[in-house]
Design a protein around this motif. Structure first.
Motif, mmCIF file in Angstrom:
data_model
loop_
_atom_site.group_PDB
_atom_site.id
_atom_site.type_symbol
_atom_site.label_atom_id
_atom_site.label_comp_id
_atom_site.label_asym_id
_atom_site.label_seq_id
_atom_site.Cartn_x
_atom_site.Cartn_y
_atom_site.Cartn_z
ATOM 1 N N UNK A 181 0.837 -1.202 0.000
ATOM 2 C CA UNK A 181 0.000 0.000 0.000
ATOM 3 C C UNK A 181 0.877 1.260 0.000
ATOM 4 N N UNK A 182 1.954 1.218 0.798
ATOM 5 C CA UNK A 182 2.842 2.382 0.855
ATOM 6 C C UNK A 182 3.587 2.578 -0.462
ATOM 7 N N UNK A 183 3.991 1.472 -1.069
ATOM 8 C CA UNK A 183 4.712 1.581 -2.348
ATOM 9 C C UNK A 183 3.767 2.122 -3.427
ATOM 10 N N UNK A 184 2.539 1.601 -3.456
ATOM 11 C CA UNK A 184 1.565 2.087 -4.444
ATOM 12 C C UNK A 184 1.289 3.580 -4.226
ATOM 13 N N UNK A 185 1.264 3.990 -2.966
ATOM 14 C CA UNK A 185 1.025 5.396 -2.633
ATOM 15 C C UNK A 185 2.154 6.276 -3.192
ATOM 16 N N UNK A 186 3.382 5.799 -3.018
ATOM 17 C CA UNK A 186 4.537 6.545 -3.554
ATOM 18 C C UNK A 186 4.516 6.548 -5.082
ATOM 19 N N UNK A 187 4.094 5.432 -5.673
ATOM 20 C CA UNK A 187 4.075 5.337 -7.145
ATOM 21 C C UNK A 187 3.148 6.381 -7.759
ATOM 22 N N UNK A 188 2.107 6.730 -7.035
ATOM 23 C CA UNK A 188 1.168 7.744 -7.544
ATOM 24 C C UNK A 188 1.803 9.125 -7.553
#
Lengths: 83, 507
Positions: free
Chosen positions: B469-476
């Motif tokens: 979830x944190x990685x996806x958040x950064x990817x955005x």
């Protein structure tokens, strides 16, 4: 080594470089670069595969299409180990 | 001033190849014609002196045409990393008040989304297939140039780039046509770049290094600039790790008889690991320049062993362009040295009390050069600290030897150097702490073979929160190279008795 063994060993090498990826997502036809492999660890992937299988890839073999999925890698290694 | 620089080269070498890109080649006369034609197109859109035009393109001939067309109108080019995500683009486009964006079809939609969030009107020009109500780059290259007149020699503002400088957060750096003319002149004089040289462009043109050592150096000298074309699949460019382009790069060096290769240590490490067949040596290369990150002894030796050519460290910054390079003889060259200041550049090693230090003592590197920006936009406090009496305090620590050869010994600032990119840890931390579950985040670099470092985030969460979830958040919100590859969860961040975060304990 059977194809299944090759696949398992390749999966292990790739998994080591993608510690955050759920192993269930690492299917044989999944684009591993989509899962997070990138310029930062592509070179390490190549070296680790060479070491794990005792093969040396030549420059023409080191192309995107040969390393995109577990299946692609297994095909390449199977070809090299049979040769 | 920059258009006149181009024109001088066109007069001297009209038929000389200016740019090579895949199968296409254009000579200097054709290049200048495209520049004039596109500048008319921009003028038609209302671009005038001091207007900002953003270039959000990967390396391609249109990048070079766009920049010189913008310069010929005395307007200002904003160079942005084409890997930026929408919220990053929004920040930079708003801050610089860009009136026009030039991008490619891959990034057109993200640019359109970004434009829709801006308060002012922005025209979108697309290289390749245009989308929505954008304009096609090729349609704006006017063919009727009878009435086209170059502007008078102009020395004012021409370039915006963002730099974290010595103090973290990105700040806008403005450089003038006069700054860039001097940068080109200093580079060509120091490196002895001739019209017979062929420069291979692997480093990004939006970055001060590629922009100076590739584009400016080629145009000033009449050298040929060969730009590595993207790999295409079904006509669509595919970004891929450099190791998969290595065979093509070696082929280009041989085919185009490349003489100058500016790159970063990461690229050289991958080239050095190339099998001996089919390119045992690269006899055309006369100058291999390494910059962007610290060059390790291991990479230096492996490259020299593999190709018989020493890597020469170059040192520079967004604020002044390149300022020093190691041109010691092949026998005496030391891998860690950045050499002597370039032509017309002064570099001092300054101590804590502002005094110039004698050889072998470590201090802060301070630059004086005609290439230097006058300061960061809207940052009076930082400017007061780092720009003093025409000198720039780089934040880099270094020393001189008895012969005046410089070497970098450390940095006041903390960057993570990963795969040829510099990541500001504070920028990634700022994004992570906006996640509703993250209480605290510290971002560090951990050492990895071949890549320098990888980005690692140590987070303290209020509630359990999956890594994904944190990685996806950064990817955005962040360009791909800034996204943490490792996330470690802790109950608290280690601090010293004085409350300072113990970053070293988190690596």
């Amino acid at each position: 080594m059977t194809i299944e063994e090759l696949k398992l060993k390749t999966q292990n090498v790739v998994s080591e470089l993608l510690p955050n990826v759920d192993s269930q997502k690492l299917t044989n036809d999944q684009d591993i670069f989509y899962l997070g492999l990138n310029s930062i660890n592509a070179m390490t992937l190549i070296f680790n595969l060479q070491e794990a299988f005792g093969v040396t890839f030549n420059d023409a073999e080191i192309n995107f299409d040969n390393f995109r999925t577990i299946d692609d890698i297994v095909k390449l290694i199977a070809r090299k180990t049979q040769a | 001033m920059l258009y006149q620089m181009l024109q001088k080269t066109v007069v001297e070498f009209p038929e000389k190849t200016a740019l090579v890109y895949g199968q296409s080649r254009i000579n200097y006369q054709e290049f200048a014609q495209q520049v004039r034609g596109f500048s008319q197109g921009l003028e038609f859109l209302g671009v005038k002196q001091s207007d900002c035009v953003a270039i959000i393109l990967p390396n391609c001939p249109e990048f070079a045409v766009s920049f010189y067309a913008i310069a010929s109108l005395n307007a200002i080019a904003l160079l942005l990393n084409p890997g930026y995500k929408e919220n990053e683009l929004e920040h930079f486009l708003r801050d610089s008040n860009a009136k026009v964006i030039i991008t490619d079809s891959i990034r057109a939609e993200a640019c359109q989304q970004t434009i829709s969030r801006l308060e002012h009107h922005v025209d979108l020009i697309v290289v390749g297939q245009k989308a929505g109500n954008s304009l096609a780059f090729v349609d704006l290259i006017h063919q009727d140039l009878e009435n086209w007149q170059p502007q008078d020699v102009y020395t004012g503002d021409v370039l915006y780039q963002y730099s974290s400088g010595s103090t973290g957060r990105p700040k806008r750096v403005c450089r003038t046509q006069k700054n860039l003319w001097h940068q080109a002149h200093n580079c060509v004089e120091t490196l002895q770049v001739k019209s017979s040289d062929n420069i291979l462009c692997l480093v990004p043109l939006y970055h001060a290094y590629g922009f100076g050592e590739c584009l400016l150096a080629a145009i000033y000298s009449g050298a040929t600039l060969t730009i590595l074309e993207p790999f295409s699949q079904n006509g669509v460019p595919v970004e891929m790790p450099f190791v998969f382009r290595r065979a093509r790069v070696l082929e280009l060096i041989e085919q185009e008889t490349i003489t100058i290769l500016p790159a970063v240590p990461y690229i050289f490490s991958i080239l050095a690991a190339a099998p001996p067949e089919p390119y045992a040596e690269l006899p055309s290369l006369r100058l291999c320049i390494s910059a962007g990150n610290f060059l390790s002894q291991d990479i230096f030796e492996k490259f020299r062993q593999r190709f018989g050519i020493p890597l020469r460290q170059l040192y520079g910054c967004t604020e002044a362009g390149s300022v020093a390079i190691n041109l010691e003889s092949d026998q005496e060259i030391k891998y860690e040295s950045i050499g002597l200041p370039m032509h017309n550049v002064e570099i001092k090693v300054i101590g804590d009390r502002g005094q110039e230090l004698p050889p072998e003592l470590e201090g802060e590197l301070v630059i004086k050069s005609q290439t230097l920006t006058s300061g960061y936009h809207n940052s009076p406090e930082v400017n007061k600290e780092v720009f003093q009496n025409g000198h720039f305090f780089t934040g880099d620590l270094g020393k001189k030897d008895e012969q005046g050869y410089l070497s970098i010994t450390g940095r006041k600032r903390i960057f993570i150097e990963t795969g040829g990119h510099k990541v500001d840890p504070f920028e990634v931390e700022d994004v992570l702490v906006t996640h509703p579950n993250v209480e605290e985040a510290v971002v560090v670099g951990t050492k990895q073979p071949y890549t320098g470092e990888i980005v690692k985030a140590v987070v303290v969460c209020q509630q359990q929160c999956p890594e994904e979830e944190l990685i996806a958040y950064c990817q955005e919100k962040l360009a791909d190279f800034k996204i943490p590859r490792i996330i470690e969860f802790r109950s608290q961040i280690p601090r010293s008795a004085l409350g300072k975060i113990l970053r070293k304990d988190l690596v």
